[in-house]
Design an enzyme around this catalytic site. Sequence first.
Site, short mmCIF file in Angstrom:
data_model
loop_
_atom_site.label_atom_id
_atom_site.label_comp_id
_atom_site.label_asym_id
_atom_site.label_seq_id
_atom_site.Cartn_x
_atom_site.Cartn_y
_atom_site.Cartn_z
N ARG A 161 -9.59 0.64 8.88
CA ARG A 161 -9.18 -0.73 9.21
C ARG A 161 -10.24 -1.45 10.04
O ARG A 161 -10.03 -2.61 10.39
CB ARG A 161 -7.87 -0.69 10.03
CG ARG A 161 -6.61 -0.81 9.18
CD ARG A 161 -5.42 -0.53 10.10
NE ARG A 161 -4.27 -1.33 9.80
CZ ARG A 161 -3.17 -0.84 9.20
NH1 ARG A 161 -3.11 0.40 8.82
NH2 ARG A 161 -2.14 -1.62 8.99
N LYS B 123 0.83 -1.22 0.00
CA LYS B 123 0.00 0.00 0.00
C LYS B 123 0.86 1.26 0.00
O LYS B 123 0.66 2.16 -0.80
CB LYS B 123 -0.94 0.02 1.23
CG LYS B 123 -1.85 -1.18 1.33
CD LYS B 123 -2.75 -1.10 2.55
CE LYS B 123 -2.03 -1.12 3.89
NZ LYS B 123 -1.29 -2.36 4.17
P1 ADP Z 1 1.42 -1.65 7.58
O1 ADP Z 1 1.67 -0.71 6.43
O2 ADP Z 1 2.54 -2.62 7.74
O3 ADP Z 1 0.09 -2.30 7.52
P2 ADP Z 1 0.94 0.73 9.12
O4 ADP Z 1 2.10 1.62 9.05
O5 ADP Z 1 -0.24 1.04 8.24
O6 ADP Z 1 1.42 -0.77 8.88
O7 ADP Z 1 0.40 0.62 10.60
C1 ADP Z 1 1.25 0.36 11.68
C2 ADP Z 1 0.44 0.25 12.97
O8 ADP Z 1 -0.23 1.50 13.22
C3 ADP Z 1 -0.69 -0.78 12.97
O9 ADP Z 1 -0.23 -2.08 13.30
C4 ADP Z 1 -1.63 -0.21 14.02
O10 ADP Z 1 -1.15 -0.45 15.34
C5 ADP Z 1 -1.51 1.29 13.76
N1 ADP Z 1 -2.52 1.74 12.79
C6 ADP Z 1 -2.30 2.21 11.54
N2 ADP Z 1 -3.45 2.53 10.93
C7 ADP Z 1 -4.45 2.24 11.82
C8 ADP Z 1 -5.87 2.32 11.78
N3 ADP Z 1 -6.53 2.77 10.70
N4 ADP Z 1 -6.56 1.93 12.89
C9 ADP Z 1 -5.93 1.50 13.99
N5 ADP Z 1 -4.60 1.38 14.09
C10 ADP Z 1 -3.85 1.74 13.01
P1 ADP Z 2 2.26 -1.88 3.23
O1 ADP Z 2 2.27 -0.38 3.23
O2 ADP Z 2 1.03 -2.45 2.57
O3 ADP Z 2 2.49 -2.47 4.58
P2 ADP Z 2 4.82 -1.64 1.79
O4 ADP Z 2 4.50 -0.75 0.65
O5 ADP Z 2 5.57 -1.06 2.92
O6 ADP Z 2 3.47 -2.39 2.31
O7 ADP Z 2 5.60 -2.91 1.20
C1 ADP Z 2 6.03 -3.96 2.05
C2 ADP Z 2 7.38 -4.48 1.58
O8 ADP Z 2 7.24 -5.15 0.33
C3 ADP Z 2 8.44 -3.39 1.34
O9 ADP Z 2 9.67 -3.92 1.70
C4 ADP Z 2 8.36 -3.13 -0.17
O10 ADP Z 2 9.59 -2.69 -0.71
C5 ADP Z 2 7.99 -4.51 -0.70
N1 ADP Z 2 7.11 -4.50 -1.88
C6 ADP Z 2 6.05 -3.68 -2.11
N2 ADP Z 2 5.44 -4.00 -3.27
C7 ADP Z 2 6.11 -5.06 -3.79
C8 ADP Z 2 5.97 -5.86 -4.98
N3 ADP Z 2 4.97 -5.63 -5.87
N4 ADP Z 2 6.85 -6.85 -5.18
C9 ADP Z 2 7.85 -7.10 -4.28
N5 ADP Z 2 8.03 -6.38 -3.16
C10 ADP Z 2 7.18 -5.38 -2.89
#
Ligand code: ADP
Ligand code: ADP
Length: 242
Positions: A96, A21
């Site tokens: 979420r 994302k």
């Molecule tokens: P990821 O991209 O790996 O899903 P985020 O950076 O979006 O992680 O979120 C990290 C943490 O921040 C989540 O595990 C949660 O604890 C908190 N968080 C983020 N967005 C939300 C949301 N919309 N509602 C509740 N907690 C959130």
């Molecule tokens: P999210 O915000 O959904 O938690 P991220 O954008 O941070 O996910 O991506 C999670 C991990 O996967 C990062 O290390 C990123 O570089 C890698 N990644 C993202 N998209 C791809 C893809 N299409 N193929 C391989 N690796 C990816």
Amino acid sequence: MVARVEPPLYCILLGPPGAGKGTQAITLSQDLGLIRLSTGDLFRENIAKQTDLGLRARAYMDRGELVPDDVTIGMVLERLRRPDCAAGAIFDGFPRTAAQARALENALAACEEGIACVLDLEVSHDVLIERLGGRWMCRGCGASYHVSYHPPTVAGKCDECGGELYQRPDDNPETVANRLRVYVEQTEPLQQFYRERNLLVVIDGEQSIEDVQQAMRVAMELARSRRLFQFNTRRAMPPIPQ
Ligand code: ADP
Ligand code: ADP
Ligand code: ZN
């Protein structure tokens, strides 16, 4: 000549932790001139600045649980009121929960707005584990990198802003397992919520970063045209006076 009026565009990126994302939202928001509203980044900024909000959020984030809805919704609605959101936003990591989705829907409806599309990134469990295990994030701009799949040009430095890269404390295996569980229990039901509203577009998130980007761009352009059509026809065709 009549000035062209574009309605604001609000899109949601749905998908489990590690789906891509953040990676996609950064590029899409730059291309479309919209802000990226990442709740994870907003919480991490608050933690870095040691605000009350950050102190409250931290305990939940460290455990891989969701921050309570009232805190999260309040933070997002406050962010949406700022002038840089006038053209719309790409939501990354929000909503979420069902309560968050309803709160966003109501807030937008109050200004006669709505969500234009929800792009749902589908990625299998094993690939998510692999991605989160190798993720490095920029302290400056929140950009994501991966040791194998998307390495930075210079080790430890962000290509975008030169910021320092770090591994997130919640990307450790135990917290990741909990975050994926929480996703299935609390966030996955939103697929049905948005499918019922005819807004859900499922995207294969296991393609290359570029191919995912292309699929999302097409879906967003379609959503933008749909929204423009809706907006213009509503203006062009007022109800017939009785
Ligand atoms: P990821 O991209 O790996 O899903 P985020 O950076 O979006 O992680 O979120 C990290 C943490 O921040 C989540 O595990 C949660 O604890 C908190 N968080 C983020 N967005 C939300 C949301 N919309 N509602 C509740 N907690 C959130
Ligand atoms: P999210 O915000 O959904 O938690 P991220 O954008 O941070 O996910 O991506 C999670 C991990 O996967 C990062 O290390 C990123 O570089 C890698 N990644 C993202 N998209 C791809 C893809 N299409 N193929 C391989 N690796 C990816
Ligand atoms: Zn950066």
